[in-house]
Motif scaffolding. Structure first.
Motif, PDB file in Angstrom:
ATOM      1  N   LEU A 113       0.814  -1.218   0.000  1.00  0.00           N
ATOM      2  CA  LEU A 113       0.000   0.000   0.000  1.00  0.00           C
ATOM      3  C   LEU A 113       0.848   1.269   0.000  1.00  0.00           C
ATOM      4  CD1 LEU A 113      -2.957  -0.957   2.297  1.00  0.00           C
ATOM      5  CD2 LEU A 113      -3.139  -0.036   0.019  1.00  0.00           C
ATOM      6  N   THR A 114       2.043   1.248   0.613  1.00  0.00           N
ATOM      7  CA  THR A 114       2.820   2.490   0.686  1.00  0.00           C
ATOM      8  C   THR A 114       3.812   2.632  -0.459  1.00  0.00           C
ATOM      9  OG1 THR A 114       4.350   1.430   2.221  1.00  0.00           O
ATOM     10  CG2 THR A 114       2.646   2.808   3.184  1.00  0.00           C
ATOM     11  N   ARG A 115       4.277   1.545  -1.030  1.00  0.00           N
ATOM     12  CA  ARG A 115       5.342   1.671  -2.024  1.00  0.00           C
ATOM     13  C   ARG A 115       5.003   1.223  -3.438  1.00  0.00           C
ATOM     14  NH1 ARG A 115      10.403   3.123  -0.434  1.00  0.00           N
ATOM     15  NH2 ARG A 115      10.635   3.505  -2.629  1.00  0.00           N
ATOM     16  N   THR A 116       3.854   0.623  -3.654  1.00  0.00           N
ATOM     17  CA  THR A 116       3.571   0.141  -5.008  1.00  0.00           C
ATOM     18  C   THR A 116       2.299   0.776  -5.559  1.00  0.00           C
ATOM     19  OG1 THR A 116       2.140  -1.680  -4.407  1.00  0.00           O
ATOM     20  CG2 THR A 116       4.503  -2.093  -4.290  1.00  0.00           C
ATOM     21  N   ASP A 117       2.068   0.542  -6.853  1.00  0.00           N
ATOM     22  CA  ASP A 117       0.887   1.117  -7.502  1.00  0.00           C
ATOM     23  C   ASP A 117      -0.304   0.175  -7.416  1.00  0.00           C
ATOM     24  OD1 ASP A 117       1.863  -0.821  -9.146  1.00  0.00           O
ATOM     25  OD2 ASP A 117       1.537   0.274 -11.009  1.00  0.00           O
ATOM     26  N   LEU A 118      -0.476  -0.448  -6.259  1.00  0.00           N
ATOM     27  CA  LEU A 118      -1.586  -1.380  -6.031  1.00  0.00           C
ATOM     28  C   LEU A 118      -2.933  -0.696  -6.299  1.00  0.00           C
ATOM     29  CD1 LEU A 118      -1.965  -4.268  -4.554  1.00  0.00           C
ATOM     30  CD2 LEU A 118      -2.700  -2.868  -2.652  1.00  0.00           C
ATOM     31  N   PRO A 119      -3.842  -1.357  -7.026  1.00  0.00           N
ATOM     32  CA  PRO A 119      -5.163  -0.743  -7.224  1.00  0.00           C
ATOM     33  C   PRO A 119      -6.066  -0.932  -5.999  1.00  0.00           C
ATOM     34  CG  PRO A 119      -5.023  -2.813  -8.423  1.00  0.00           C
ATOM     35  CD  PRO A 119      -3.676  -2.606  -7.762  1.00  0.00           C
ATOM     36  N   TYR A 120      -7.193  -0.276  -6.000  1.00  0.00           N
ATOM     37  CA  TYR A 120      -8.242  -0.360  -4.955  1.00  0.00           C
ATOM     38  C   TYR A 120      -7.731  -0.024  -3.568  1.00  0.00           C
ATOM     39  CZ  TYR A 120      -9.810  -3.416  -8.739  1.00  0.00           C
ATOM     40  OH  TYR A 120     -10.111  -3.922  -9.959  1.00  0.00           O
ATOM     41  N   ARG A 121      -6.792   0.938  -3.454  1.00  0.00           N
ATOM     42  CA  ARG A 121      -6.246   1.143  -2.104  1.00  0.00           C
ATOM     43  C   ARG A 121      -7.264   1.721  -1.129  1.00  0.00           C
ATOM     44  NH1 ARG A 121      -1.133   2.733  -2.416  1.00  0.00           N
ATOM     45  NH2 ARG A 121      -0.769   2.121  -4.531  1.00  0.00           N
ATOM     46  N   LYS A 122      -8.182   2.562  -1.604  1.00  0.00           N
ATOM     47  CA  LYS A 122      -9.193   3.143  -0.695  1.00  0.00           C
ATOM     48  C   LYS A 122     -10.057   2.051  -0.081  1.00  0.00           C
ATOM     49  CE  LYS A 122     -10.256   7.944  -1.266  1.00  0.00           C
ATOM     50  NZ  LYS A 122     -10.427   8.730  -2.473  1.00  0.00           N
ATOM     51  N   THR A 123     -10.522   1.136  -0.943  1.00  0.00           N
ATOM     52  CA  THR A 123     -11.352   0.032  -0.463  1.00  0.00           C
ATOM     53  C   THR A 123     -10.591  -0.781   0.578  1.00  0.00           C
ATOM     54  OG1 THR A 123     -12.057  -0.042  -2.748  1.00  0.00           O
ATOM     55  CG2 THR A 123     -12.885  -1.767  -1.312  1.00  0.00           C
ATOM     56  N   GLU A 323       6.102  -0.174  -9.867  1.00  0.00           N
ATOM     57  CA  GLU A 323       5.033  -0.695 -10.715  1.00  0.00           C
ATOM     58  C   GLU A 323       4.967  -2.201 -10.583  1.00  0.00           C
ATOM     59  OE1 GLU A 323       5.630   0.871 -14.653  1.00  0.00           O
ATOM     60  OE2 GLU A 323       5.527   2.904 -13.858  1.00  0.00           O
ATOM     61  N   LEU A 324       3.770  -2.691 -10.229  1.00  0.00           N
ATOM     62  CA  LEU A 324       3.631  -4.130 -10.011  1.00  0.00           C
ATOM     63  C   LEU A 324       3.470  -4.895 -11.314  1.00  0.00           C
ATOM     64  CD1 LEU A 324       1.260  -4.150  -6.923  1.00  0.00           C
ATOM     65  CD2 LEU A 324       3.631  -4.849  -6.958  1.00  0.00           C
ATOM     66  N   GLY A 325       2.973  -4.171 -12.352  1.00  0.00           N
ATOM     67  CA  GLY A 325       2.796  -4.829 -13.641  1.00  0.00           C
ATOM     68  C   GLY A 325       1.840  -5.999 -13.539  1.00  0.00           C
ATOM     69  N   ARG A 326       2.278  -7.132 -14.071  1.00  0.00           N
ATOM     70  CA  ARG A 326       1.346  -8.278 -14.100  1.00  0.00           C
ATOM     71  C   ARG A 326       1.187  -8.922 -12.735  1.00  0.00           C
ATOM     72  NH1 ARG A 326       4.889 -12.792 -15.857  1.00  0.00           N
ATOM     73  NH2 ARG A 326       6.995 -11.949 -15.746  1.00  0.00           N
ATOM     74  N   TYR A 327       2.013  -8.495 -11.754  1.00  0.00           N
ATOM     75  CA  TYR A 327       1.879  -9.079 -10.410  1.00  0.00           C
ATOM     76  C   TYR A 327       0.777  -8.405  -9.596  1.00  0.00           C
ATOM     77  CZ  TYR A 327       6.245 -11.469 -11.319  1.00  0.00           C
ATOM     78  OH  TYR A 327       7.203 -12.275 -11.859  1.00  0.00           O
ATOM     79  N   ARG A 328       0.197  -7.304 -10.177  1.00  0.00           N
ATOM     80  CA  ARG A 328      -0.751  -6.544  -9.361  1.00  0.00           C
ATOM     81  C   ARG A 328      -1.957  -7.391  -8.951  1.00  0.00           C
ATOM     82  NH1 ARG A 328      -3.430  -2.108 -13.077  1.00  0.00           N
ATOM     83  NH2 ARG A 328      -3.064  -0.990 -11.151  1.00  0.00           N
ATOM     84  N   TYR A 329      -2.393  -8.306  -9.835  1.00  0.00           N
ATOM     85  CA  TYR A 329      -3.567  -9.103  -9.478  1.00  0.00           C
ATOM     86  C   TYR A 329      -3.211 -10.167  -8.450  1.00  0.00           C
ATOM     87  CZ  TYR A 329      -5.846  -6.331 -12.872  1.00  0.00           C
ATOM     88  OH  TYR A 329      -6.349  -5.234 -13.512  1.00  0.00           O
ATOM     89  N   LEU A 330      -1.958 -10.613  -8.505  1.00  0.00           N
ATOM     90  CA  LEU A 330      -1.477 -11.520  -7.477  1.00  0.00           C
ATOM     91  C   LEU A 330      -1.510 -10.812  -6.118  1.00  0.00           C
ATOM     92  CD1 LEU A 330      -0.269 -14.419  -7.609  1.00  0.00           C
ATOM     93  CD2 LEU A 330       1.963 -13.327  -7.337  1.00  0.00           C
TER      94      LEU A 330
END
Lengths: 594, 366
Positions: A113-123, A323-330
């Motif tokens: 949450l603090t260092r990557t471009d993870l989506p849905y952070r508010k949720t 940037e997490l790239g394809r790992y973001r869903y993981l």
């Protein structure tokens, strides 16, 4: 300006004092001092007496109130019994396991949450706070419904699918306790760690790069040493908590005869047969108390050490997010798995179990048996009283705790009295005293003095216990809110001729209204979900929802427990949503005050 | 030497992309002290961070010395830790868990410039002497005052004797007196070392007193590059003129080879080539260049002299700042303290032709 105050002003300017003015000054100073002394004394008494009681309890035998000579018999009994060392080992293993589970989830989530471009952070942030709505003991019960070797749905499902003879999982062991407790502590660790992480000035890192130092070396030499105190502080906090928690280890340990310190203390005063042994509880309690206070001292040291590291920060340049790239869903899947463990699966299984006469794996056959009977019969087996008591509790306990906290925090933050450091320490002390111990001591005291102060077995002793215990939370919230209010806002009020209480009432409290509300709500939630103290202190007639569920669980009413659990979660959910909306409306309705 | 060509950088924000730097060309010669001056959000810090390698440009080339460190088109980007730079941050960025000595020695013990202990000791000692921090080696960095912390940061930046020194508003967290003291020291130090320096500030007096070259920026673009005298005396736009000091502006129309018409009347001035008759331009003059004279009731005959009324005055110690209203135009002037003028008294205002500056009216930069 009135005529009487004129001489004072001119005296102050000229540096001389007439006798009249001098006398008045002395008197005024004393009023303040008396007020501060009274507050300190009261807080000191209510906080310290239970601690002293634990000592006295451990030095006596027999029932409360019977005066006998002081003795070390209890300690002989405790320290000569090999069982004690088994309990200590269990407690240590449970605490370590809990920390491992908590950090296993909390550290990656904080990093994501603090260092990557993870989506849905508010949720994710919202869900992190939502976990508090499910009390730990309900989560433990829900996980038993999922993983118990006999009735656990997951076990039954896997046995059915793979044709196994024996259940693959069991929750009735130390790893099982550590799993449930660890999952429950993740939000606390998450918020503490991410606060520490975002307080770090990114230019500290950039300065190392600009010195020609590689990313890895910068991480090892700069990031890590700077965040180590924060991580250590969180670990000690978790250790303290895991050492003293009662709910998960008691519910899971009892069927398997695995005891930790907290459950031993509880079963010493609520034996299945025989009389409660307060002396034994006191002796065990003293072990817990000493470790708790030692850990608190260590915790304070480390936190103070890490404060030194907070230096002047520049503009909020955030380092680029990875940037997490394809790992973001993981990554999202990992976080979802956590929330499934913490919120979704426990809640779902409670709902499912509440709708069936007995627990079974979801199937068409099971669906045909769905019934609301467990809900409809709530008035019969619960009645109205537990609900009334719960509302009295969550209305009164936070109100008392916050009122006392405001007074303490104002003295600690605003005044220069030397005693304020002691007061701050006293207010934090309940945090170092395990809840189970605090409740046992209060129950002992209330029994001894039941004729002088007849609150034993009433809801008010539970209110009192909660109010005192949660002062440590209340003062943390109020301290940080008041530090942010510029003292000049109060000084301006006093310069207009308002007295100190008036200034606090009309200026300070309205300015920290949001903190007062949040603190109140937070303590109300803690009070609502807490079962340990209530369980020690309640009597027939003063039960609250949580103790009712606990008692019914020990009598194996699975559907009814589940139904009450679902109702308990829904009530608090509605309450929080309504209160928040009302408060936001009220805040918007009033014109800006400062 | 630092060379920047066609630098561009934009950020994604909640309100869509924002262009922080839009096409910047700048060359700082060997040993030169160049100041990037502009209001907050003008792109000066982004430019500096692109030179440092803390931001990756969207387009453009950055050259440090003889090495091309960044070229977006060619995909070249040398990371910050590989660049031969020293950097000083606004927040000092002194590491709180290390002593002064370890902070300053860090680039020599942990980076690619690693060297043997005796050499580290010698250079750290020298650097600390240069910033006057001898004897504080053992102190924890957090026990120091703000000014001392910034000296530690400075020592850490120069201990490696870098090709270029990059400074990002290093003085803005300090109080006024300390700021002036460190200003002169930084300038003395960079001269002694002969290091090429890029210095970011929003304080015009800092820029004017420190820079060999000043580069005024606004909205991600360079408005003017020049030495302090040039920037102050001959600002190319209203924005530059106002950003580096106070300035009077009059909307005038070109009437001849050396004359304009203004709301006050005709004014003689030296018009640069290329201003045709009838064109609307702006006439600018600094308050200290306006001459204020006592009105001696004699008819005004001198050229460029107008009668006005003193509407306000502020005593500033070394001079008096006043406002004079002429024909409903209010002009600012600085006058010597000996000139005793009462509020409301009549004065004469003279515009010395050689001090007048004509600025082309640029739409959007007013």
């Amino acid at each position: 300006m009135s005529a009487s105050s004129n001489p004072e002003v001119s005296d102050a300017i000229e540096g001389t004092r007439s006798p009249i003015v001098a006398r008045r000054r002395v008197r005024r100073a004393t009023t303040g001092q008396i007020a501060v002394a009274v507050v300190t004394l009261l807080v000191g008494l209510v906080v310290c007496i239970p601690v002293i009681t634990v000592f006295l309890m451990s030095l006596r035998t027999g029932l409360p109130g019977r005066s006998g000579p002081l003795t070390i018999e209890n300690f002989q009994e405790v320290f000569l019994d090999p069982f004690t060392y088994q309990v200590l080992l269990n407690t240590a293993l449970f605490a370590l396991g809990t920390i491992v589970v908590t950090l296993l989830f909390a550290v990656p989530i904080v990093w994501l949450l603090t260092r990557t471009d993870l989506p849905y952070r508010k949720t994710i942030y919202v869900l992190m706070t939502a976990g508090i709505l499910i009390p730990t003991f309900l989560r433990t019960i829900a996980w038993i419904l999922l993983l118990s070797p006999k009735i656990g749905l997951i076990n039954q499902l896997i046995m059915e699918l793979l044709g196994l003879e024996n259940p693959p999982f069991s929750l009735y062991n130390i790893p099982g306790m550590a799993f449930v407790q660890g999952i429950s502590l993740v939000p606390a660790a998450f918020f503490m760690l991410s606060a520490a992480y975002s307080a770090m000035d990114p230019s500290l890192e950039e300065a190392a790069y600009a010195s020609g130092v590689s990313k890895l070396r910068t991480f090892l030499k700069i990031n890590l040493p700077i965040t180590v105190p924060a991580i250590a502080a969180v670990m000690i906090y978790l250790l303290m908590t895991a050492f003293s928690v009662f709910e998960a280890p008691a519910i899971l340990g009892l069927p398997a005869d695995i005891y930790v310190l907290s459950s031993v203390i509880y079963f010493a005063i609520t034996p299945q047969v025989g009389l409660p042994d307060y002396g034994l509880a006191g002796a065990y309690g003293l072990i817990m108390l000493v470790t708790g206070v030692a850990a608190s001292v260590l915790y304070f040291r480390i936190v103070r050490e890490s404060r030194k590291y907070v230096v002047v920060t520049g503009r909020g340049y955030r380092p680029k997010r990875i940037e997490l790239g394809r790992y973001r869903y993981l990554a999202v899947a990992f976080i979802l798995l956590y929330f499934a463990f913490e919120i979704f699966m426990p809640f779902a299984v409670l709902v499912w179990a509440s709708l069936l006469p007995y627990l079974q794996v979801p199937s068409m056959a099971a669906l045909s048996k769905v019934t609301l009977a467990a809900y409809q019969s709530i008035p019969e087996y619960a009645g109205l009283r537990p609900f009334m008591n719960t509302f009295i509790l969550i209305g009164l306990a936070p109100a008392v705790a916050i009122a006392v906290s405001i007074a303490i925090s104002w003295i600690v933050v605003r005044t220069r009295y030397r005693i304020r450091g002691l007061l701050d320490g006293l207010a934090f002390l309940p945090h170092a005293v395990p809840h189970i111990l605090f409740a046992v001591a209060l129950s002992y005291l209330a029994l001894v003095y039941r004729t002088a102060l007849p609150i034993y077995g009433t809801i008010f002793i539970i209110v009192f216990a909660h109010a005192i215990s949660f002062i440590s939370y209340g003062t943390r919230v109020m301290n940080s809110a008041m530090i942010q209010i510029d003292p000049e806002l109060e000084e301006a009020g006093r310069a207009c001729g308002a007295s100190t209480p008036r200034v606090v009432g009309r200026i300070t409290i309205p300015l920290v209204a949001a903190a007062v509300f949040n603190g109140w709500l937070w303590i109300a939630l803690l009070s609502y979900r807490e079962v340990t103290m209530a369980l020690v202190l309640y009597s027939p007639g003063s039960e609250v929802i949580s103790t009712l569920i606990w008692k019914m669980w020990t009598s194996a009413y699975v559907s009814q427990v589940s139904a009450l659990g679902v109702v308990m979660i829904l009530i608090v959910l509605v309450l929080v949503l309504v209160l928040r909306t009302v408060f936001v409306r009220a805040q918007m309705g009033t014109p800006m005050q400062g | 030497m630092i060379e920047i060509r066609g630098l561009r950088k934009s950020y994604e924000t909640r309100y869509g992309p924002v262009e922080a730097v839009r096409g910047i060309d700048l060359r700082v010669n060997e040993g030169e002290f160049c100041v990037l001056l502009g209001p907050s959000g003008c792109g000066k810090t982004t430019t500096l961070r692109a030179v440092a390698g803390l931001e990756r440009p969207d387009a453009g080339v950055v050259v440090i010395g003889d090495q091309k460190v960044s070229d977006a088109e060619a995909g070249i980007f040398v990371p910050v830790e590989k660049r031969d730079i020293g950097m000083v941050f606004q927040s000092y960025a002194v590491w709180p868990h290390m002593s002064v000595l370890r902070n300053v020695a860090f680039p020599l013990t942990e980076g690619w410039r690693r060297t043997h202990a005796a050499e580290v000791e010698r250079r750290v000692k020298l650097a600390l002497e240069r910033v006057h921090l001898e004897g504080l080696e053992k102190r924890s960095a957090t026990e120091l005052s703000g000014g001392q912390q910034q000296r530690v940061a400075l020592a850490r930046a120069i201990v490696i004797e870098p090709k270029v020194l990059l400074m990002d508003e290093p003085l803005s967290n300090l109080d006024a007196r300390l700021r002036e003291e460190l200003r002169t020291e930084i300038r003395r130090l960079t001269r002694e070392l002969g290091v090429t320096t890029l210095y970011v500030t929003h304080d015009q007096s800092e820029a004017l007193s420190m820079g060999d070259v000043i580069c005024v920026m606004n909205r991600g673009e360079i408005l003017q590059i020049g030495n302090p005298e040039k920037i102050y005396q001959e600002p190319a736009s209203v924005f530059v003129a106002e950003f580096v000091g106070k300035m009077n502006f009059l909307h005038v129309r070109v009437e001849g080879k050396d004359a304009v018409s203004s709301p006050l009347g005709a004014i003689q001035c030296l018009l640069p080539d290329g201003f045709g008759i009838g064109r609307d331009v702006i006439l600018a003059i600094r308050p200290e260049h306006l001459e204020v004279l006592e009105d001696r009731e004699s008819p005004v005959a001198d050229t460029n002299t107008f009668r006005g009324e003193l509407t306000s005055r502020w005593y500033l110690g070394d001079n008096v700042f006043c406002e004079v209203s002429v024909n409903q135009q209010v002009l600012m002037a600085r006058v010597p303290i000996d000139l005793k003028l009462e509020l409301g008294s009549h004065v004469r205002l003279r515009f010395p032709p050689q001090r007048l500056r004509i600025i082309e009216e640029l739409p959007g930069n007013g």
